[in-house]
Design a protein around this motif. Structure first.
Motif, PDB file in Angstrom:
ATOM      1  N   UNK A 577       0.880  -1.145  -0.023  1.00 49.34           N
ATOM      2  CA  UNK A 577       0.032  -0.009   0.003  1.00 49.34           C
ATOM      3  C   UNK A 577       1.011   1.281   0.184  1.00 49.34           C
ATOM      4  N   UNK A 578       1.968   1.141   0.774  1.00 46.35           N
ATOM      5  CA  UNK A 578       2.619   2.598   1.035  1.00 46.35           C
ATOM      6  C   UNK A 578       3.431   2.769  -0.416  1.00 46.35           C
ATOM      7  N   UNK A 579       3.998   1.586  -1.060  1.00 41.75           N
ATOM      8  CA  UNK A 579       4.536   1.722  -2.339  1.00 41.75           C
ATOM      9  C   UNK A 579       3.581   2.210  -3.305  1.00 41.75           C
ATOM     10  N   UNK A 580       2.505   2.157  -3.108  1.00 41.85           N
ATOM     11  CA  UNK A 580       1.466   2.670  -4.253  1.00 41.85           C
ATOM     12  C   UNK A 580       1.278   4.224  -4.071  1.00 41.85           C
ATOM     13  N   UNK A 581       1.664   4.613  -2.881  1.00 47.84           N
ATOM     14  CA  UNK A 581       1.276   6.234  -2.852  1.00 47.84           C
ATOM     15  C   UNK A 581       2.361   6.982  -3.485  1.00 47.84           C
ATOM     16  N   UNK A 582       3.324   6.363  -4.281  1.00 47.10           N
ATOM     17  CA  UNK A 582       4.446   7.352  -4.678  1.00 47.10           C
ATOM     18  C   UNK A 582       5.438   7.228  -3.822  1.00 47.10           C
ATOM     19  N   UNK A 631      14.970   6.618  -1.817  1.00 46.41           N
ATOM     20  CA  UNK A 631      13.860   7.303  -1.086  1.00 46.41           C
ATOM     21  C   UNK A 631      12.908   6.326  -0.374  1.00 46.41           C
ATOM     22  N   UNK A 632      12.600   5.097  -0.950  1.00 47.59           N
ATOM     23  CA  UNK A 632      11.824   4.255  -0.119  1.00 47.59           C
ATOM     24  C   UNK A 632      12.368   3.927   1.622  1.00 47.59           C
ATOM     25  N   UNK A 633      13.447   4.071   1.451  1.00 48.72           N
ATOM     26  CA  UNK A 633      13.888   3.982   2.941  1.00 48.72           C
ATOM     27  C   UNK A 633      13.547   5.578   3.769  1.00 48.72           C
ATOM     28  N   UNK A 638       3.012   8.922   2.422  1.00 48.74           N
ATOM     29  CA  UNK A 638       1.839   8.473   3.174  1.00 48.74           C
ATOM     30  C   UNK A 638       0.676   9.588   2.769  1.00 48.74           C
ATOM     31  N   UNK A 639      -0.139   8.931   1.757  1.00 52.81           N
ATOM     32  CA  UNK A 639      -1.378   9.711   1.146  1.00 52.81           C
ATOM     33  C   UNK A 639      -2.744   9.560   1.739  1.00 52.81           C
ATOM     34  N   UNK A 640      -3.278  10.240   2.443  1.00 52.93           N
ATOM     35  CA  UNK A 640      -4.504   9.997   2.886  1.00 52.93           C
ATOM     36  C   UNK A 640      -5.724   9.727   1.812  1.00 52.93           C
ATOM     37  N   UNK A 698       3.175   3.576  11.010  1.00 49.35           N
ATOM     38  CA  UNK A 698       3.853   2.882  12.031  1.00 49.35           C
ATOM     39  C   UNK A 698       4.910   1.713  11.472  1.00 49.35           C
ATOM     40  N   UNK A 699       4.112   0.882  11.097  1.00 52.61           N
ATOM     41  CA  UNK A 699       4.923  -0.450  10.411  1.00 52.61           C
ATOM     42  C   UNK A 699       5.832  -0.220   9.497  1.00 52.61           C
ATOM     43  N   UNK A 700       5.495   0.451   8.534  1.00 51.23           N
ATOM     44  CA  UNK A 700       6.427   0.690   7.297  1.00 51.23           C
ATOM     45  C   UNK A 700       7.780   1.540   7.940  1.00 51.23           C
ATOM     46  N   UNK A 701       7.550   2.544   8.733  1.00 54.69           N
ATOM     47  CA  UNK A 701       8.647   3.638   9.404  1.00 54.69           C
ATOM     48  C   UNK A 701       9.289   2.783  10.340  1.00 54.69           C
TER      49      UNK A 701
END
Length: 938
Positions: A577-582, A631-633, A638-640, A698-701
C-alpha cells in the motif's frame, strides 16, 4: 517574381517527393524475413522453419504447428480436435502407448512442463521444450516424435475410451463461472458464425459417446501435410538439422485432392447487439462495448505498412492505459479497472473494446466514466506530450530488447504467427532497425484519428457479465448513457499533469551525505565481493553478463516482531500500500512521468520473518534504481486520499467476494493449515477495520529503516568501480540505528495428528476439490532438499500414471513441496486435485496409497532415474540465470549454505539411491501431521 514562383514550385515538388518516399517507407515495401531461419517446403506440403539460437545454450525446442482446430469440426465432432491433441500422447507408430512421455522423461524432459500441446479454434500446436542438445540420438528421437505426430497416430479404441475420462475431468476443472459466462457472450458476440458453437473442449455428450471412427475421420481429413509446419529452434547445427528434416519428413504421404481449409467469417450486424451473462458464482461484474472490424489480410502483413500500423496501435493502447490508470487512482472514480484498446479478436478480425469493472452498485456511473474517456479521445485525440512519453518508453524497451538474448520459445511463437497468420518474421536486428525508423515518423495527428475510425457504428456488441444475485444495466440503460455522453458539452480535452520538459529531479544530490566502504571481503566461491559501509550496511556485488541489474536485500524481523495481532493486517499490507502512494514529493502519476523512458522498478516486501527492498533496472538506469531505494527508505509517502481510495476498493472487494466459493476455500485453507492461529487472520471486515493509515505508517517506518540491519545483493553487467560509487553514494547515505533485531519465534504450528474436514460449497458444476497436506518436523539440509525434490517428482509420475491415466479420475494433481526453517524446521507436501464428487474418497485413498507405498518400499530404478535426470537438467539451466545466483547468495547469508558447491548438489545426487528416497519418504509420511480437506458441491 518568376524565380520566386519557380522556387516555390520546386519546394512543393520536393515536399511531394518526400511525402511519397515517406509513404513508401511506411507503406508497401516488403519486410525482410529473418535470414537466420532456414525455411523450406517439402514436396508433400510440409513447411519447415529451422533456426540456430545460442542464447539458450545446450537446449532446443521442437514444435509441430497445425493449421486445424475446433472450427473444422462437424457438430457430431464437437470437441474432437482437442481430444485428438490428447491422443497424440497415447500411442504412435514408433512410440506405442505412453512411449513418447516415458522415453523423453529418461532424459529429464518432463510431461507438462516440457512435453505439451494446446488446441484452439484455428490451430493445434505440439511442443517439446528445453530438450538437451548434447545427445544426437535425443534430437533424432524428437524429430521422430514430430514425424509420428504429423501422420502416424495410433488412435486405438482402448486408449480413446480411457482418455474420455481424463477429458471429462478437464472439462469439470475448467467449468468455472468465467467459462460459463464466456459461453453465453460468445453466442451473441459471434452470432451466426462457427465461433458461437465451438468452445474447443466440446460437450460432455460428444466426449463420452462419440464413435472412435468419428475421431479418425477428423484426423484423416484435417491432419494433413499441407496444413502443417515444423519449427525447430535451439543450440545445434541448423544445416545438419535441415538435412535430417528433409530425409525424415519427405516420405510422409500428402493427401490427394485436399479440400480447401475454410476461413470462418462472422456476419455483420448493422444494429448493436446486447448480451447479459450472469452466474451464481461470479464475483464481479463487467460491462463492455466490442466493435468488430476486419483485420489486415495475411497476404499484406509482410509489408512495412503493417508493422507501422502495429506500432500506432501499441502507442494508442499504451496512452489509453496511462489515462485510465490516472483516473482509477482518484477516490471518486466509480470503477476498479477499465480498458480502452484495439487488438486481435479471432483470426481475420480485430476489435475496438471498451471494458469497465464497476465498484459495487455503480454500474451506471462506471459505464458513463468509461464512455466519457472514450468520447474524450474520440473528440480531442492525444497530446504531443503523451506521444513523446510513449515513444520514449518504446525506444527504451527496444534498446533493452536488442541487448537481451531471446528464448527458443519466443522465436517459435514468431514462426507460428508467420505460418498461421502471415505476420512478419524479422530478425532481431531488422526489427530494431525498422521500429526505430518508423517510430520517429509517427505523428500525434495519426493517432488521434484512430478512435474516430475505430468507433464504427457497425458490428457493435454490448456485453454485461456478473453475479446472478445483482441487478445489471439493460441495453436501454447502456445505450442511453452512451448517447448522453456523445452529446455532452462538458467533456474537455485531456490535460497532461507534468509535461516532460518541466520535470523535477527525483533526488537532489545535496541531500546525500554518502558513506565510504570500510571493509572488503572477497567471496571467491560466488565470484562476488562483500562491502561493509560506514553505516553498517553490507552489500554483496557480483558481476554478470546480463544487462538487467538485480537488487535484493533482507533484514531480520518482519511481522514476527509484533506481539499485537491487531497490527498484523496493517503489517501484511504496509509494503504494497505505501509503495502505491508514490515516493518523496511525487504522487504515483508524477513518479511515472519522471520515470518515462526508464526501465526500472523498485518494491518493498514485509514477510512474517524479514523485510526487504530491491528491484531491477537496465545498466543505464542503475542510478535511478539506487535513488528509488534511497527514497523508499528515507522518504516514503503517506497519502490520505490514496489510502482512502485503496480501502474503498478493499471493502468493495470484500462485499463482492465474501460468499464466493473460491473465497471460502482460500479462507478455510489458511485457517485449517495454520491451526486457526490468530497470526493468520481471515480476510473480512474486522481485518480491514484494523488497517489504518497511522498503523501503516508505524509499521513501514519501523521495518524499512536502519541500514545497519540490512544486507543488499547487487548483480548485473556493471563495472565494479561504478557499483562501488553508487553504493557509497546512496546506500552509504542511509541512516542507521545499529539495532540487531531477531525474529520472534511464535509457535504457530499445524494441528497434531490428522485433521479431516469436509466443506460444502455452492458450485454449479458438480465437483470436489481435494487438498491433502503432510507436514513433518525435519532438519533443513541440502540433502533433505534434494530428496524432497526427487520424492515430489516420483509422486508426480505415479499420480499421473495411476490417478490420471489409469483411473481417469482427474485432469491432474498439483503437488507443492516446500520447506521452512521458521518457526521450526519443517518439510511439507500438499496435493490438490479436482474430481467428480462421488469419486473423491476413492481417489484420495489412492493419493495416500502412494505415500504409504513409498514409505514402505524404495521406488523403482527407472522412475528414480527419470526424476534425477530432470533435476540435473533444470539445475544446469538455472545456473545460467542471475536469479539462481541471487538465490544462492541469499541462501548463503541467511542459512549458511552454499547451494552451488558440488557437495551440496552434484555429490549428493551421485550418491543417492532409490533406498535413500524410501528412507526420506518414511521420515516424511510416517509421523507427519496430516490435513485432509474436501470442498464438495452441495
Amino acid at each position: 517574381m518568376k524565380k520566386i514562383i519557380a522556387y516555390i514550385c520546386i519546394c512543393l515538388a520536393s515536399l511531394t517527393v518526400a511525402r511519397a518516399q515517406s509513404a513508401a517507407v511506411g507503406g508497401q515495401e516488403t519486410l525482410p524475413v529473418d535470414s537466420a531461419v532456414l525455411i523450406g517446403r517439402l514436396p508433400n506440403g510440409i513447411t519447415y522453419y529451422i533456426r540456430h539460437n545460442g542464447d539458450q545454450p545446450r537446449r532446443a525446442g521442437f514444435y509441430l504447428i497445425r493449421n486445424a482446430g475446433s472450427l473444422l469440426e462437424t457438430d457430431e465432432q464437437n470437441g474432437l480436435a482437442h481430444f485428438l491433441e490428447h491422443m497424440a500422447f497415447q500411442g504412435t507408430k514408433h512410440f506405442p502407448g505412453k512411449g513418447i512421455i516415458s522415453g523423453l522423461e529418461k532424459h529429464g524432459v518432463a510431461f507438462g512442463s516440457n512435453i505439451n500441446a494446446y488446441t484452439s479454434h484455428n490451430e493445434t500446436v505440439y511442443q517439446l521444450t528445453d530438450v538437451p542438445t548434447q545427445s544426437e540420438s535425443l534430437l533424432d528421437t524428437c524429430l521422430l516424435i514430430l514425424h509420428d505426430w504429423s501422420y502416424y497416430l495410433s488412435l486405438e479404441e482402448k486408449e480413446i475410451d480411457a482418455e474420455r475420462k481424463v477429458i471429462v475431468e478437464e472439462w469439470r476443472t475448467r467449468r468455472t463461472s468465467t467459462v460459463r459466462m464466456q459461453e453465453k457472450t460468445n453466442q451473441v458476440l459471434y452470432q451466426g458464425s462457427r465461433y458461437a458453437d465451438r468452445d474447443v473442449i466440446g460437450t460432455l455428450d460428444v466426449i463420452q459417446h462419440f464413435a472412435p471412427q468419428a475421431l479418425r475421420d477428423f484426423y484423416h481429413r484435417w491432419y494433413r501435410t499441407d496444413l502443417e509446419a515444423i519449427a525447430i529452434v535451439g543450440d545445434f547445427d541448423a544445416r545438419r538439422m535441415e538435412e535430417k528434416v528433409k530425409k525424415l519428413f519427405t516420405a510422409i504421404p500428402a493427401v490427394k485432392n485436399p479440400e480447401p481449409r475454410p476461413f470462418f467469417s462472422i456476419p455483420d450486424n448493422d444494429t448493436p447487439r446486447y448480451v447479459l451473462a450472469t452466474d451464481n458464482e461470479a464475483a464481479r461484474s463487467s460491462l463492455g462495448l466490442s466493435i468488430r472490424m476486419n483485420d489486415t489480410p495475411a497476404c499484406e502483413r509482410n509489408r512495412v505498412a503493417y508493422l507501422r500500423e502495429s506500432l500506432i496501435i501499441s502507442f494508442f493502447n499504451s496512452m489509453m492505459r496511462t489515462r485510465i490508470a490516472e483516473l482509477a487512482r482518484r477516490p471518486d472514480t466509480p470503477f476498479r479497472h477499465a480498458e480502452i484498446a484495439y487488438g486481435d479478436l479471432v483470426r481475420g478480425y480485430c476489435a475496438y473494446n471498451v471494458n469497465v469493472s464497476p465498484r459495487p452498485g455503480q454500474e451506471a456511473a462506471a459505464w458513463e466514466a468509461a464512455m466519457t474517456e472514450n468520447e474524450r479521445v474520440k473528440r480531442y485525440g492525444f497530446t504531443p506530450e503523451e506521444l513523446e512519453r510513449a515513444k520514449k518508453d518504446m525506444l527504451t524497451a527496444l534498446e533493452n530488447g536488442r541487448r537481451k538474448g531471446k528464448a527458443n520459445s519466443r522465436y517459435a511463437q514468431e514462426i507460428q504467427a508467420h505460418f498461421l497468420e502471415g505476420r512478419p518474421l524479422l530478425s532481431p536486428s531488422d526489427y530494431y532497425r525498422w521500429v526505430k525508423r518508423l517510430v520517429a515518423d509517427i505523428t500525434v495527428e495519426e493517432l488521434s484519428v484512430r478512435a474516430k475510425k475505430w468507433n464504427s457504428p457497425k458490428n457493435r456488441t454490448l456485453l454485461v457479465v456478473g453475479s446472478a444475485k445483482e441487478k445489471h444495466l439493460s441495453y436501454e440503460d447502456m445505450a442511453g448513457i452512451m448517447e448522453r455522453v456523445e452529446h455532452s458539452s462538458q467533456i474537455r480535452p485531456y490535460a497532461v499533469n507534468t509535461p516532460l520538459g518541466v520535470q523535477r529531479k527525483l533526488l537532489d544530490d545535496a541531500e546525500l551525505q554518502g558513506g565510504q566502504i570500510v571493509k572488503v571481503r572477497p567471496l571467491e566461491r560466488f565470484g562476488a565481493v562483500e562491502w561493509t559501509l560506514q553505516n553498517g550496511a553490507r552489500v554483496v556485488f557480483r558481476h554478470s553478463a546480463s544487462n538487467k541489474i538485480l537488487v535484493s536485500s533482507y533484514s531480520n524481523g518482519g511481522t514476527s516482531v509484533y506481539e499485537d495481532i491487531d497490527l498484523l493486517p496493517a503489517a501484511e499490507n504496509a509494503a504494497t500500500m505505501v509503495s502505491s502512494f508514490g515516493v518523496g514529493d511525487f504522487t504515483p502519476d508524477e513518479l511515472r512521468t519522471l520515470l518515462t523512458g526508464k526501465r526500472v522498478g523498485c518494491k518493498v516486501n514485509i514477510t512474517p520473518w524479514d523485510e526487504a527492498i530491491g528491484g531491477s533496472s537496465v545498466a543505464e538506469d542503475f542510478e535511478t534504481l539506487m535513488q528509488l531505494i534511497y527514497l523508499r527508505f528515507e522518504k516514503p509517502r503517506f497519502d490520505e486520499a490514496l489510502f482512502a481510495t485503496l480501502m474503498q476498493r478493499n471493502y468493495a472487494a470484500l462485499q463482492q467476494y465474501a460468499e464466493q466459493p473460491q473465497t471460502v476455500m482460500k479462507d478455510s485453507l489458511q485457517q485449517i493449515l495454520h491451526n486457526y492461529s490468530s497470526r493468520f487472520p481471515a480476510f473480512n471486515k474486522a481485518y480491514l477495520d484494523k488497517i489504518t493509515l497511522e498503523r501503516l505508517k508505524y509499521v513501514y517506518s519501523d521495518r524499512i529503516k536502519d541500514a545497519s540491519d540490512f544486507v543488499f545483493f547487487i548483480m548485473g553487467n556493471l563495472k565494479e568501480e561504478n557499483a562501488r560509487q553508487m553504493v557509497e553514494k546512496y546506500i552509504g547515505s542511509l541512516r542507521s540505528e545499529h539495532r540487531k533485531e531477531k525474529r520472534t519465534l511464535h509457535r504457530e504450528l499445524p494441528a497434531k495428528g490428522k485433521v479431516v474436514k469436509n466443506v460444502r460449497l455452492n458450485w454449479e458444476t458438480p465437483k470436489a476439490t481435494v487438498v491433502t497436506n503432510f507436514s513433518t518436523k525435519l532438519k533443513n539440509t541440502p540433502y533433505h532438499n534434494i530428496c524432497q525434490s526427487l520424492l515430489r517428482g516420483i509422486l508426480q509420475l505415479r499420480y499421473t500414471e495411476n490417478i490420471r491415466e489409469k483411473e481417469g479420475g482427474t485432469y491432474g494433481i498439483n503437488i507443492n513441496a516446500t520447506s521452512s526453517r521458521l518457526p521450526e524446521s519443517r518439510y511439507s507436501f500438499t496435493m490438490i486435485f479436482d474430481c467428480a464428487p462421488e469419486r473423491e474418497a476413492h481417489l484420495k485413498s489412492l493419493v495416500h496409497a502412494e505415500t504409504e507405498r513409498l514409505a514402505e518400499e524404495a521406488p523403482g530404478q527407472d522412475e528414480f532415474a527419470k526424476v534425477v535426470a530432470n533435476l540435473r537438467k533444470n539445475d544446469e539451466q538455472s545456473r545460467n540465470s542471475d536469479a539462481y545466483w541471487m538465490a544462492a547468495l541469499a541462501a548463503y547469508y541467511t542459512e549458511g549454505i552454499d547451494i552451488t558447491a558440488p557437495e551440496n548438489f552434484d555429490r549428493i545426487l551421485e550418491r543417492l539411491t532409490p533406498a535413500d528416497i524410501h528412507k526420506f519418504a518414511k521420515k516424511m509420511f510416517k509421523k507427519s501431521y496430516v490435513v485432509d480437506l474436501t470442498f464438495k458441491s452441495k
